[in-house]
Design an enzyme around this catalytic site. Structure first.
Site, mmCIF file in Angstrom:
data_model
loop_
_atom_site.group_PDB
_atom_site.id
_atom_site.type_symbol
_atom_site.label_atom_id
_atom_site.label_comp_id
_atom_site.label_asym_id
_atom_site.label_seq_id
_atom_site.Cartn_x
_atom_site.Cartn_y
_atom_site.Cartn_z
ATOM 1 N N SER A 121 3.481 23.332 2.633
ATOM 2 C CA SER A 121 4.147 22.039 2.761
ATOM 3 C C SER A 121 5.134 22.008 3.922
ATOM 4 O O SER A 121 5.318 20.963 4.539
ATOM 5 C CB SER A 121 4.851 21.672 1.453
ATOM 6 O OG SER A 121 3.876 21.416 0.457
ATOM 7 N N LYS A 137 3.279 20.980 6.924
ATOM 8 C CA LYS A 137 2.991 19.534 6.955
ATOM 9 C C LYS A 137 4.223 18.727 7.355
ATOM 10 O O LYS A 137 4.115 17.735 8.071
ATOM 11 C CB LYS A 137 2.440 19.070 5.614
ATOM 12 C CG LYS A 137 0.975 19.460 5.443
ATOM 13 C CD LYS A 137 0.451 19.027 4.119
ATOM 14 C CE LYS A 137 0.493 20.246 3.246
ATOM 15 N NZ LYS A 137 -0.255 20.213 2.046
ATOM 16 N N SER A 196 0.559 15.068 -0.055
ATOM 17 C CA SER A 196 0.530 16.361 0.627
ATOM 18 C C SER A 196 -0.894 16.738 1.068
ATOM 19 O O SER A 196 -1.350 17.846 0.868
ATOM 20 C CB SER A 196 1.116 17.443 -0.265
ATOM 21 O OG SER A 196 1.383 18.618 0.447
#
Length: 80
Positions: free
Chosen positions: A15, A18, A75
């Site tokens: 994450s 991202k 996500s």
């Protein structure tokens, strides 16, 4: 040190990567309505990785803004 939990545990930066991807896009692309075409190579690059995805398909057209939403809300790796 007052408190620590799993301080030496090695984990995947999924994450975090991202979030950095989204920040780079926001810094480099001014037009969030710009159309992006999803490529077969991009979609195939995450097949079999058990990644979180939203189900983009090769040839699909969407906006930078929508891809950013997809990166940050569910996500989705395919949007990144």
């Amino acid at each position: 040190m007052i408190y620590s939990k799993n301080a030496d545990k090695i984990t995947a930066p999924a994450s975090l990567a991202k979030i950095v991807t989204a920040l780079v896009v926001l810094e480099k692309e001014e037009n969030l309505q710009k159309k992006i075409t999803c490529t077969k190579e991009a979609i195939n690059s995450i097949l079999g990785t058990e990644s979180s995805i939203i189900g983009l398909y090769a040839g699909e057209k969407t906006t930078v803004e929508m891809l950013l939403y997809c990166i940050m809300l569910p996500s989705a790796n395919d949007a990144a």
